[in-house]
Design a protein around this motif. Sequence first.
Motif, PDB file in Angstrom:
ATOM      1  N   GLU A  90     -26.969  -9.625   1.055  1.00  0.00           N
ATOM      2  CA  GLU A  90     -27.697 -10.394   1.627  1.00  0.00           C
ATOM      3  C   GLU A  90     -27.902  -9.464   2.193  1.00  0.00           C
ATOM      4  OE1 GLU A  90     -27.816 -13.209   0.264  1.00  0.00           O
ATOM      5  OE2 GLU A  90     -26.279 -14.400  -0.996  1.00  0.00           O
ATOM      6  N   PHE A  91     -28.519  -8.378   2.498  1.00  0.00           N
ATOM      7  CA  PHE A  91     -28.588  -6.982   3.145  1.00  0.00           C
ATOM      8  C   PHE A  91     -29.600  -6.192   2.586  1.00  0.00           C
ATOM      9  CE2 PHE A  91     -27.770  -3.528   6.180  1.00  0.00           C
ATOM     10  CZ  PHE A  91     -28.185  -4.799   7.563  1.00  0.00           C
ATOM     11  N   PRO A  92     -31.050  -6.649   2.025  1.00  0.00           N
ATOM     12  CA  PRO A  92     -30.970  -6.354   1.548  1.00  0.00           C
ATOM     13  C   PRO A  92     -32.380  -4.851   2.870  1.00  0.00           C
ATOM     14  CG  PRO A  92     -32.596  -7.884   2.352  1.00  0.00           C
ATOM     15  CD  PRO A  92     -31.462  -7.922   2.231  1.00  0.00           C
ATOM     16  N   ALA A 130     -18.514  -1.489   2.522  1.00  0.00           N
ATOM     17  CA  ALA A 130     -19.986  -0.232   2.523  1.00  0.00           C
ATOM     18  C   ALA A 130     -21.345  -1.500   2.453  1.00  0.00           C
ATOM     19  CB  ALA A 130     -19.934   0.657   1.406  1.00  0.00           C
ATOM     20  N   ALA A 131     -21.508  -1.700   3.335  1.00  0.00           N
ATOM     21  CA  ALA A 131     -22.094  -2.993   4.074  1.00  0.00           C
ATOM     22  C   ALA A 131     -23.420  -2.712   5.438  1.00  0.00           C
ATOM     23  CB  ALA A 131     -21.660  -4.378   4.636  1.00  0.00           C
ATOM     24  N   GLY A 132     -23.544  -1.879   4.880  1.00  0.00           N
ATOM     25  CA  GLY A 132     -24.876  -1.053   6.176  1.00  0.00           C
ATOM     26  C   GLY A 132     -23.972  -1.709   7.160  1.00  0.00           C
ATOM     27  N   MET A 133     -22.254  -1.316   7.341  1.00  0.00           N
ATOM     28  CA  MET A 133     -21.663  -1.595   8.706  1.00  0.00           C
ATOM     29  C   MET A 133     -21.841  -0.799   9.423  1.00  0.00           C
ATOM     30  SD  MET A 133     -18.143  -2.524   8.145  1.00  0.00           S
ATOM     31  CE  MET A 133     -17.896  -4.091   7.604  1.00  0.00           C
ATOM     32  N   THR A 134     -22.150  -0.934  10.449  1.00  0.00           N
ATOM     33  CA  THR A 134     -22.229  -0.292  12.303  1.00  0.00           C
ATOM     34  C   THR A 134     -20.748  -0.218  12.585  1.00  0.00           C
ATOM     35  OG1 THR A 134     -24.219  -1.395  12.544  1.00  0.00           O
ATOM     36  CG2 THR A 134     -23.249  -0.167  14.647  1.00  0.00           C
ATOM     37  N   VAL A 135     -20.974   0.831  12.676  1.00  0.00           N
ATOM     38  CA  VAL A 135     -19.326   1.525  13.541  1.00  0.00           C
ATOM     39  C   VAL A 135     -18.904   1.043  14.777  1.00  0.00           C
ATOM     40  CG1 VAL A 135     -17.695   4.007  14.623  1.00  0.00           C
ATOM     41  CG2 VAL A 135     -19.418   4.383  12.425  1.00  0.00           C
ATOM     42  N   ASP A 168     -14.065  -2.059  18.315  1.00  0.00           N
ATOM     43  CA  ASP A 168     -13.630  -3.113  17.718  1.00  0.00           C
ATOM     44  C   ASP A 168     -13.325  -3.346  16.594  1.00  0.00           C
ATOM     45  OD1 ASP A 168     -13.661  -4.470  19.876  1.00  0.00           O
ATOM     46  OD2 ASP A 168     -15.086  -6.296  19.400  1.00  0.00           O
ATOM     47  N   ARG A 169     -14.173  -2.563  15.890  1.00  0.00           N
ATOM     48  CA  ARG A 169     -13.650  -2.501  14.209  1.00  0.00           C
ATOM     49  C   ARG A 169     -12.987  -1.276  13.805  1.00  0.00           C
ATOM     50  NH1 ARG A 169     -19.980  -3.950  12.532  1.00  0.00           N
ATOM     51  NH2 ARG A 169     -19.614  -6.058  12.329  1.00  0.00           N
ATOM     52  N   LEU A 170     -13.060  -0.916  14.867  1.00  0.00           N
ATOM     53  CA  LEU A 170     -12.025   0.943  14.654  1.00  0.00           C
ATOM     54  C   LEU A 170     -10.133   0.830  15.276  1.00  0.00           C
ATOM     55  CD1 LEU A 170     -14.206   3.664  16.005  1.00  0.00           C
ATOM     56  CD2 LEU A 170     -13.242   3.776  14.346  1.00  0.00           C
ATOM     57  N   THR A 176     -31.218   0.132  13.919  1.00  0.00           N
ATOM     58  CA  THR A 176     -31.417  -0.466  15.550  1.00  0.00           C
ATOM     59  C   THR A 176     -30.847  -1.702  14.844  1.00  0.00           C
ATOM     60  OG1 THR A 176     -33.968  -0.697  13.807  1.00  0.00           O
ATOM     61  CG2 THR A 176     -33.292   1.065  15.729  1.00  0.00           C
ATOM     62  N   GLN A 177     -31.412  -2.374  16.082  1.00  0.00           N
ATOM     63  CA  GLN A 177     -30.881  -4.349  15.796  1.00  0.00           C
ATOM     64  C   GLN A 177     -32.077  -4.482  16.340  1.00  0.00           C
ATOM     65  OE1 GLN A 177     -28.361  -6.394  14.858  1.00  0.00           O
ATOM     66  NE2 GLN A 177     -27.282  -4.601  13.993  1.00  0.00           N
ATOM     67  N   VAL A 178     -33.052  -4.649  15.576  1.00  0.00           N
ATOM     68  CA  VAL A 178     -34.473  -5.456  16.335  1.00  0.00           C
ATOM     69  C   VAL A 178     -34.502  -7.442  16.101  1.00  0.00           C
ATOM     70  CG1 VAL A 178     -35.705  -3.773  15.036  1.00  0.00           C
ATOM     71  CG2 VAL A 178     -35.576  -5.782  13.557  1.00  0.00           C
ATOM     72  N   THR A 218     -21.999 -10.189  12.779  1.00  0.00           N
ATOM     73  CA  THR A 218     -23.267  -8.806  12.383  1.00  0.00           C
ATOM     74  C   THR A 218     -22.533  -8.159  14.663  1.00  0.00           C
ATOM     75  OG1 THR A 218     -24.556  -9.970  13.315  1.00  0.00           O
ATOM     76  CG2 THR A 218     -24.111  -9.286  10.662  1.00  0.00           C
ATOM     77  N   THR A 219     -22.869  -7.104  14.458  1.00  0.00           N
ATOM     78  CA  THR A 219     -23.362  -6.561  15.662  1.00  0.00           C
ATOM     79  C   THR A 219     -25.147  -7.679  16.470  1.00  0.00           C
ATOM     80  OG1 THR A 219     -24.181  -5.000  14.751  1.00  0.00           O
ATOM     81  CG2 THR A 219     -22.589  -4.206  15.622  1.00  0.00           C
ATOM     82  N   GLY A 220     -25.666  -7.920  15.788  1.00  0.00           N
ATOM     83  CA  GLY A 220     -26.376  -8.606  16.274  1.00  0.00           C
ATOM     84  C   GLY A 220     -25.763  -9.925  16.980  1.00  0.00           C
ATOM     85  N   ILE A 222     -31.309  -9.317  14.228  1.00  0.00           N
ATOM     86  CA  ILE A 222     -30.931  -8.365  12.888  1.00  0.00           C
ATOM     87  C   ILE A 222     -31.456  -6.981  13.498  1.00  0.00           C
ATOM     88  CG2 ILE A 222     -32.521  -8.550  11.086  1.00  0.00           C
ATOM     89  CD1 ILE A 222     -30.607 -10.090  10.410  1.00  0.00           C
ATOM     90  N   ASP A 223     -30.710  -6.366  11.882  1.00  0.00           N
ATOM     91  CA  ASP A 223     -30.741  -4.822  11.744  1.00  0.00           C
ATOM     92  C   ASP A 223     -32.154  -4.688  11.094  1.00  0.00           C
ATOM     93  OD1 ASP A 223     -28.529  -5.193  11.960  1.00  0.00           O
ATOM     94  OD2 ASP A 223     -27.837  -3.500  11.186  1.00  0.00           O
ATOM     95  N   GLY A 224     -32.487  -3.509  11.638  1.00  0.00           N
ATOM     96  CA  GLY A 224     -34.367  -2.523  11.708  1.00  0.00           C
ATOM     97  C   GLY A 224     -34.474  -3.145  10.264  1.00  0.00           C
ATOM     98  N   GLU A 226     -29.592   1.555  19.059  1.00  0.00           N
ATOM     99  CA  GLU A 226     -29.493   2.154  18.292  1.00  0.00           C
ATOM    100  C   GLU A 226     -27.772   2.528  17.466  1.00  0.00           C
ATOM    101  OE1 GLU A 226     -30.890   6.514  17.861  1.00  0.00           O
ATOM    102  OE2 GLU A 226     -32.499   5.415  17.711  1.00  0.00           O
ATOM    103  N   GLU A 227     -28.450   2.220  16.521  1.00  0.00           N
ATOM    104  CA  GLU A 227     -26.212   1.943  15.362  1.00  0.00           C
ATOM    105  C   GLU A 227     -26.239   3.244  14.132  1.00  0.00           C
ATOM    106  OE1 GLU A 227     -26.238  -2.539  16.463  1.00  0.00           O
ATOM    107  OE2 GLU A 227     -26.442  -1.916  14.159  1.00  0.00           O
ATOM    108  N   GLU A 228     -24.963   3.243  14.173  1.00  0.00           N
ATOM    109  CA  GLU A 228     -24.832   4.001  12.738  1.00  0.00           C
ATOM    110  C   GLU A 228     -24.003   3.560  11.693  1.00  0.00           C
ATOM    111  OE1 GLU A 228     -26.071   7.786  13.269  1.00  0.00           O
ATOM    112  OE2 GLU A 228     -25.208   8.123  15.072  1.00  0.00           O
TER     113      GLU A 228
HETATM  114  N1  GLN Z   1     -24.646  -3.481  11.511  1.00  0.00           N
HETATM  115  C1  GLN Z   1     -24.913  -4.585  11.064  1.00  0.00           C
HETATM  116  C2  GLN Z   1     -23.026  -4.590  11.845  1.00  0.00           C
HETATM  117  O1  GLN Z   1     -22.050  -3.299  11.015  1.00  0.00           O
HETATM  118  C3  GLN Z   1     -24.898  -5.661  10.408  1.00  0.00           C
HETATM  119  C4  GLN Z   1     -24.475  -5.547   8.631  1.00  0.00           C
HETATM  120  C5  GLN Z   1     -24.824  -7.080   8.353  1.00  0.00           C
HETATM  121  O2  GLN Z   1     -25.444  -8.231   8.458  1.00  0.00           O
HETATM  122  N2  GLN Z   1     -24.387  -6.435   6.434  1.00  0.00           N
HETATM  123  O3  GLN Z   1     -22.964  -6.048  11.922  1.00  0.00           O
END
Ligand code: GLN
Length: 260
Positions: free
Chosen positions: A49-51, A103-108, A111-113, A126-128, A154-156, A191-193, A215-217
């Motif tokens: 759900e993340f184009p 693999a989901a545009g996942m920000t490092v 907490d996740r680590l 980025t988060q915009v 999400t990070t947002g 949300i992500d840019g 800014e995120e990675e």
């Molecule tokens: N980059 C954000 C996160 O890691 C959103 C990722 C997403 O919604 N797929 O939380």
Amino acid sequence: MKKKVISLLLVAVCVFSMAACGSKKEDSSTGDSGDATKKEKLVMATNAEFPPYEFYEGKDVVGIDADIAAAVAEEMGMELEIEDMAFDSIITAVTSGKADIGAAGMTVTEDRLENVDFTDTYATATQVIIVKEDSAITGPDELNGKKIGVQLGTTGDIYADDIEDATVERYNKGFEAVQALQQGKIDAVVIDGEPAKEFVKEAEGLKILDEAFTEEEYAIAVKKGNDELKEKINDALANLKDSGKLDEIVAKYISADSAE
Ligand code: GLN
């Protein structure tokens, strides 16, 4: 009688070497796809759900992450299989072994680590903030006390939670948050840019504020301690970077004029 014994023996041989008998049959019955059936699977958990990173094109999940993961799998001599799920289920899928990678545009994040390991990063994001075109909100400082929509987990979500006196509305899909904004149910979406650009294209009357939040990675999540897989993916990612294939994949989904 003798014949019967021999044929029984043959059956027994086949039962005890199932793999050999089975794979032979597969080769002849599947024709040209026979090669792929022999490859080990690399299962990727994502939220499509993340184009432009992952989304449906017909029945297929496509996008930057899907292409990168397919290229990584190919470098490793494996075959990619994609499992679509809620974003906040991805880490559990990886820790439980249901999936090999997330693999989901996942920000490092720190907490996740604590729950998974991450490969080298492959994208900067980025988060915009998205608001209505006529909104009085012009930057992150004006979000205090506002109703903010995010995608759950999400990070947002995390950033919005830190905004003073703000009410955070959590949606399963980013686009649902954007629709709620359009309908005037909330004041802004964090949300992500890149998905923000895609969503704003689809929904009239909205704009992305110039001032980004953070800014995120992005990186690929693997099971904690699975250094072997992590290193293999890192090698594959390095090859894809060196060969220009990574840039090629990004360019396929993000046109140069819209890139930050
Ligand atoms: N980059 C954000 C996160 O890691 C959103 C990722 C997403 O919604 N797929 O939380």
